[in-house]
Write an enzyme that holds these catalytic residues in place. Structure first.
Site, PDB file in Angstrom:
ATOM      1  N   ASP A  13      18.460 -24.133  -2.118  1.00 58.89           N
ATOM      2  CA  ASP A  13      17.152 -24.010  -1.446  1.00 58.89           C
ATOM      3  C   ASP A  13      16.372 -25.315  -1.420  1.00 58.89           C
ATOM      4  O   ASP A  13      15.133 -25.327  -1.433  1.00 58.89           O
ATOM      5  CB  ASP A  13      16.299 -22.912  -2.116  1.00 58.89           C
ATOM      6  CG  ASP A  13      17.001 -21.570  -2.086  1.00 58.89           C
ATOM      7  OD1 ASP A  13      17.686 -21.296  -1.098  1.00 58.89           O
ATOM      8  OD2 ASP A  13      16.835 -20.805  -3.055  1.00 58.89           O
ATOM      9  N   LYS A  16      17.950 -27.733   2.925  1.00 53.84           N
ATOM     10  CA  LYS A  16      19.132 -28.201   3.679  1.00 53.84           C
ATOM     11  C   LYS A  16      19.020 -27.835   5.150  1.00 53.84           C
ATOM     12  O   LYS A  16      19.342 -28.644   6.027  1.00 53.84           O
ATOM     13  CB  LYS A  16      20.417 -27.597   3.078  1.00 53.84           C
ATOM     14  CG  LYS A  16      20.661 -28.022   1.638  1.00 53.84           C
ATOM     15  CD  LYS A  16      21.888 -27.357   1.050  1.00 53.84           C
ATOM     16  CE  LYS A  16      21.731 -25.881   0.818  1.00 53.84           C
ATOM     17  NZ  LYS A  16      20.769 -25.524  -0.240  1.00 53.84           N
ATOM     18  N   GLY A  40      20.735 -19.087   2.553  1.00 56.44           N
ATOM     19  CA  GLY A  40      19.648 -18.793   3.488  1.00 56.44           C
ATOM     20  C   GLY A  40      19.030 -20.117   3.860  1.00 56.44           C
ATOM     21  O   GLY A  40      18.369 -20.733   3.033  1.00 56.44           O
ATOM     22  N   HIS A  41      19.320 -20.589   5.057  1.00 52.18           N
ATOM     23  CA  HIS A  41      18.838 -21.904   5.488  1.00 52.18           C
ATOM     24  C   HIS A  41      17.756 -21.718   6.541  1.00 52.18           C
ATOM     25  O   HIS A  41      18.005 -21.169   7.614  1.00 52.18           O
ATOM     26  CB  HIS A  41      20.002 -22.749   6.025  1.00 52.18           C
ATOM     27  CG  HIS A  41      21.044 -23.037   4.984  1.00 52.18           C
ATOM     28  ND1 HIS A  41      22.197 -23.715   5.239  1.00 52.18           N
ATOM     29  CD2 HIS A  41      21.068 -22.756   3.653  1.00 52.18           C
ATOM     30  CE1 HIS A  41      22.899 -23.833   4.118  1.00 52.18           C
ATOM     31  NE2 HIS A  41      22.237 -23.248   3.150  1.00 52.18           N
ATOM     32  N   GLN A 225      24.204 -23.747  -1.060  1.00 60.20           N
ATOM     33  CA  GLN A 225      23.878 -23.764  -2.498  1.00 60.20           C
ATOM     34  C   GLN A 225      23.584 -25.210  -2.943  1.00 60.20           C
ATOM     35  O   GLN A 225      23.094 -25.985  -2.141  1.00 60.20           O
ATOM     36  CB  GLN A 225      25.008 -23.132  -3.327  1.00 60.20           C
ATOM     37  CG  GLN A 225      25.151 -21.620  -3.132  1.00 60.20           C
ATOM     38  CD  GLN A 225      25.914 -21.222  -1.895  1.00 60.20           C
ATOM     39  OE1 GLN A 225      27.021 -21.658  -1.667  1.00 60.20           O
ATOM     40  NE2 GLN A 225      25.329 -20.367  -1.073  1.00 60.20           N
TER      41      GLN A 225
HETATM   42  P1  GDP Z   1      17.979 -24.351   2.091  1.00 60.28           P
HETATM   43  O1  GDP Z   1      18.654 -23.141   1.572  1.00 60.28           O
HETATM   44  O2  GDP Z   1      18.324 -25.579   1.319  1.00 60.28           O
HETATM   45  O3  GDP Z   1      18.164 -24.543   3.568  1.00 60.28           O
HETATM   46  O4  GDP Z   1      16.415 -24.114   1.857  1.00 60.28           O
HETATM   47  P2  GDP Z   1      15.595 -22.767   2.166  1.00 60.28           P
HETATM   48  O5  GDP Z   1      15.460 -22.606   3.632  1.00 60.28           O
HETATM   49  O6  GDP Z   1      16.170 -21.632   1.400  1.00 60.28           O
HETATM   50  O7  GDP Z   1      14.217 -23.118   1.463  1.00 60.28           O
HETATM   51  C1  GDP Z   1      13.459 -24.209   1.826  1.00 60.28           C
HETATM   52  C2  GDP Z   1      12.094 -23.737   2.312  1.00 60.28           C
HETATM   53  O8  GDP Z   1      11.191 -24.829   2.344  1.00 60.28           O
HETATM   54  C3  GDP Z   1      12.112 -23.194   3.735  1.00 60.28           C
HETATM   55  O9  GDP Z   1      11.182 -22.155   3.838  1.00 60.28           O
HETATM   56  C4  GDP Z   1      11.673 -24.386   4.583  1.00 60.28           C
HETATM   57  O10 GDP Z   1      11.041 -23.994   5.788  1.00 60.28           O
HETATM   58  C5  GDP Z   1      10.681 -25.028   3.656  1.00 60.28           C
HETATM   59  N1  GDP Z   1      10.544 -26.493   3.769  1.00 60.28           N
HETATM   60  C6  GDP Z   1      11.505 -27.420   4.018  1.00 60.28           C
HETATM   61  N2  GDP Z   1      10.997 -28.670   3.924  1.00 60.28           N
HETATM   62  C7  GDP Z   1       9.696 -28.528   3.593  1.00 60.28           C
HETATM   63  C8  GDP Z   1       8.645 -29.445   3.302  1.00 60.28           C
HETATM   64  O11 GDP Z   1       8.805 -30.662   3.305  1.00 60.28           O
HETATM   65  N3  GDP Z   1       7.431 -28.905   2.979  1.00 60.28           N
HETATM   66  C9  GDP Z   1       7.201 -27.579   2.932  1.00 60.28           C
HETATM   67  N4  GDP Z   1       5.989 -27.165   2.598  1.00 60.28           N
HETATM   68  N5  GDP Z   1       8.167 -26.684   3.193  1.00 60.28           N
HETATM   69  C10 GDP Z   1       9.397 -27.149   3.502  1.00 60.28           C
HETATM   70  P1  IMO Z   2      21.264 -21.874  -0.224  1.00 63.49           P
HETATM   71  O1  IMO Z   2      22.424 -22.326   0.613  1.00 63.49           O
HETATM   72  C1  IMO Z   2      19.821 -20.603  -4.119  1.00 63.49           C
HETATM   73  C2  IMO Z   2      22.576 -18.266  -6.592  1.00 63.49           C
HETATM   74  C3  IMO Z   2      22.233 -16.810  -6.871  1.00 63.49           C
HETATM   75  C4  IMO Z   2      22.851 -16.653  -8.246  1.00 63.49           C
HETATM   76  C5  IMO Z   2      24.116 -17.499  -8.164  1.00 63.49           C
HETATM   77  C6  IMO Z   2      25.374 -16.699  -7.830  1.00 63.49           C
HETATM   78  O2  IMO Z   2      20.241 -21.114   0.532  1.00 63.49           O
HETATM   79  O3  IMO Z   2      20.711 -22.992  -1.027  1.00 63.49           O
HETATM   80  P2  IMO Z   2      26.264 -15.584  -5.578  1.00 63.49           P
HETATM   81  O4  IMO Z   2      25.642 -14.545  -4.685  1.00 63.49           O
HETATM   82  O5  IMO Z   2      26.553 -16.873  -4.894  1.00 63.49           O
HETATM   83  O6  IMO Z   2      27.444 -15.070  -6.334  1.00 63.49           O
HETATM   84  O7  IMO Z   2      25.134 -15.873  -6.695  1.00 63.49           O
HETATM   85  O8  IMO Z   2      23.880 -18.448  -7.121  1.00 63.49           O
HETATM   86  N1  IMO Z   2      22.633 -18.640  -5.160  1.00 63.49           N
HETATM   87  C7  IMO Z   2      21.698 -19.377  -4.540  1.00 63.49           C
HETATM   88  N2  IMO Z   2      20.525 -19.857  -4.995  1.00 63.49           N
HETATM   89  N3  IMO Z   2      20.228 -20.886  -2.875  1.00 63.49           N
HETATM   90  C8  IMO Z   2      21.417 -20.422  -2.413  1.00 63.49           C
HETATM   91  O9  IMO Z   2      21.919 -20.789  -1.209  1.00 63.49           O
HETATM   92  C9  IMO Z   2      22.191 -19.598  -3.250  1.00 63.49           C
HETATM   93  N4  IMO Z   2      23.379 -18.976  -3.113  1.00 63.49           N
HETATM   94  C10 IMO Z   2      23.645 -18.414  -4.291  1.00 63.49           C
HETATM   95  O10 IMO Z   2      20.846 -16.602  -6.877  1.00 63.49           O
HETATM   96  O11 IMO Z   2      22.018 -17.253  -9.208  1.00 63.49           O
HETATM   97 MG    MG Z   3      18.218 -21.249   0.872  1.00 63.76          MG
END
Ligand code: GDP
Ligand code: IMO
Ligand code: MG
Length: 433
Positions: A13, A16, A40-41, A225
């Site tokens: 998270d 990415k 979840g991107h 991840q």
């Molecule tokens: P990922 O799994 O690495 O793609 O990240 P996620 O989407 O799960 O979580 C990142 C969250 O931060 C998302 O809701 C993005 O919209 C948000 N986000 C990304 N860059 C920034 C930033 O620079 N500032 C803020 N406030 N939010 C951001």
């Molecule tokens: P993105 O790509 C954050 C975590 C789960 C759990 C562990 C194992 O959005 O960054 P799993 O379902 O993979 O067997 O769970 O890994 N986990 C993540 N945490 N971002 C993710 O993906 C994750 N994918 C798995 O919360 O701790």
């Molecule tokens: Mg994510």
């Protein structure tokens, strides 16, 4: 121009989705190389927020080839609904833009059931998985019981494999977990529907990507991840079931390691983690809550509140070496805008010993204490700033300190969720290095 891997340095998270969407403008092919719908991107474009679980985050740009690579475990139900959702929003205009690897393994209904049963309080250790069947699917892949996308295309073979698998899986489900068995006929019927939809997207993706390499196309490899969820290098057993590090991009996409030119590591300006497991810089009080609220730190896949804490230079520095970073993307700087002072973890204390390397044992991870360096905050909004020199002085100093501790240059600083809220210091596609 170059081929670039963009992936996470912490516990996932990191942002990415935003970085990959941003860089897709410069790429011809975008490839997801591991993980599954546990990811979840999130991408924010204007008023629109799109969360992708399987389809590469390049899909919002027209004219790009998006590939779900051989290293991904694919839940066809998630994929089909993600495609429908994107089409409704006006994306994937041309179906030829999306390719699904014939070599990728399928997530089956029993994988999801087994994942959930294992995590239920009554049985064993809770990892806090996303419940998407990831562990059981990778286990079947390794034990050679897995069902691949190519098998789905062969109706007879697919039915045989489902029946074969269910003999063992139903034994476990019924006898060990005391739950209801799955019916082969129903599973086969459900997947018949997915075959019809997905057939035309299936391809020999390693060949396709190798052709791209040969033709000097720009390829962006999308990690899911993060480094500390890696099955080998993460906080095992509190990890996911795949190799999340940059080194796996070659294997999960089917290209030689020599095809990769640049490695962009993505981290937040602080740290988060979702699910169970060690987290040395976790803040359990008001400061953690402030980060969670300001950063909207709630899981994009499960909605769970994310655990929040200070930036941990110990884990990032090791991730820099492990992945061979050429540059850093530091995300969510704006989330720290309100703090009077900030802390950066520069060492761990384990008993009386100080170390700049993370512990090896789980016990070490669980008992080590962070040693902090305290720095002043900036108490000014950085939201939407696009030039480094426009950042408040203390924010610049904070970035410079992170860069110094990581030992690699910062390529990108993110100051908001939108594409435009970005400072690009060096475009990883601009040069080979
Ligand atoms: P990922 O799994 O690495 O793609 O990240 P996620 O989407 O799960 O979580 C990142 C969250 O931060 C998302 O809701 C993005 O919209 C948000 N986000 C990304 N860059 C920034 C930033 O620079 N500032 C803020 N406030 N939010 C951001
Ligand atoms: P993105 O790509 C954050 C975590 C789960 C759990 C562990 C194992 O959005 O960054 P799993 O379902 O993979 O067997 O769970 O890994 N986990 C993540 N945490 N971002 C993710 O993906 C994750 N994918 C798995 O919360 O701790
Ligand atoms: Mg994510």
């Amino acid at each position: 121009m170059a081929n670039v891997v963009a992936f996470g340095l912490q516990w996932g998270d990191e942002g990415k989705g935003k970085v990959i969407d941003l860089l897709s403008e410069f790429a011809d092919i975008i490839v997801r190389y591991q993980g599954g719908a546990n990811a979840g991107h999130t991408i924010v474009v204007g008023e629109q927020k799109v969360v992708l679980h399987l389809i590469p985050s390049g899909i919002l740009h027209s004219g790009k080839l998006c590939v779900i690579g051989n290293g991904v475990v694919v839940d066809p139900s998630v994929l089909v609904s993600e495609m429908e959702e994107l089409k409704k929003l006006g994306y994937i205009g041309d179906d030829r833009r999306l390719k699904l690897s014939a070599f990728a393994h399928l997530i089956m209904p029993y994988h999801k059931k087994l994942d959930l049963y294992r995590e239920s309080a009554a049985t064993g250790r809770k990892i806090g998985t996303t419940g998407r069947g990831i562990g059981p699917a990778y286990e079947d892949k390794a034990s050679r019981l897995g069902i691949r996308v190519i098998d789905l295309l062969d109706k007879k073979l697919f039915a045989e494999k489902v029946r074969e698998n269910l003999k063992i899986k139903n034994f476990l489900i019924k006898r060990y977990y005391k739950a209801e068995a799955l019916r082969a006929r129903e599973v086969i019927k459900e997947y018949d529907g997915y075959r019809k939809v997905l057939k035309k997207y299936v391809a020999d993706t390693p060949y396709l990507i190798q052709e791209g390499v040969r033709k000097k196309k720009n390829i962006l490899f999308e990690g899911a991840q993060g480094t500390y969820l890696d099955i080998d290098h993460g906080t095992y057993p509190y990890a996911t079931s795949s190799n999340t590090i940059a080194g796996n991009a070659a294997c999960g996409a089917g290209v030689p390691p020599t095809a990769i030119d640049r490695i962009l590591g993505i981290c937040k300006a602080y740290t988060t983690r979702v699910g169970e497991g060690p987290f040395p810089t976790e803040l359990t009080g008001a400061e953690g809550e402030l980060i969670r609220q300001k950063g909207g730190e709630f899981g994009a896949t499960t909605g769970r509140p994310r655990r929040c804490g200070w930036f941990d230079a110990v884990i990032v520095k090791r991730a820099v070496a492990l992945n061979g970073l050429s540059g850093l993307a530091v995300m969510k700087l704006d989330v720290l805008d309100e703090f009077e002072t900030l802390e950066i973890c520069v060492q761990y204390k384990l008993g009386r010993k100080l170390s700049t390397q993370p512990p090896v044992s789980l016990k070490g991870w669980e008992t080590c204490e962070p040693v902090y360096e305290r720095v002043p905050g900036w108490k000014t909004s950085t939201k939407g700033i696009t030039r480094f020199e426009d950042l408040p002085l203390n924010a610049r100093k904070y970035m410079q300190r992170l860069e110094e501790l990581a030992g690699v240059p910062i390529d990108i600083i993110s100051t908001g969720a939108e594409r435009t809220d970005t400072i690009i210091l060096r475009n990883p596609f601009a040069s080979k290095g």
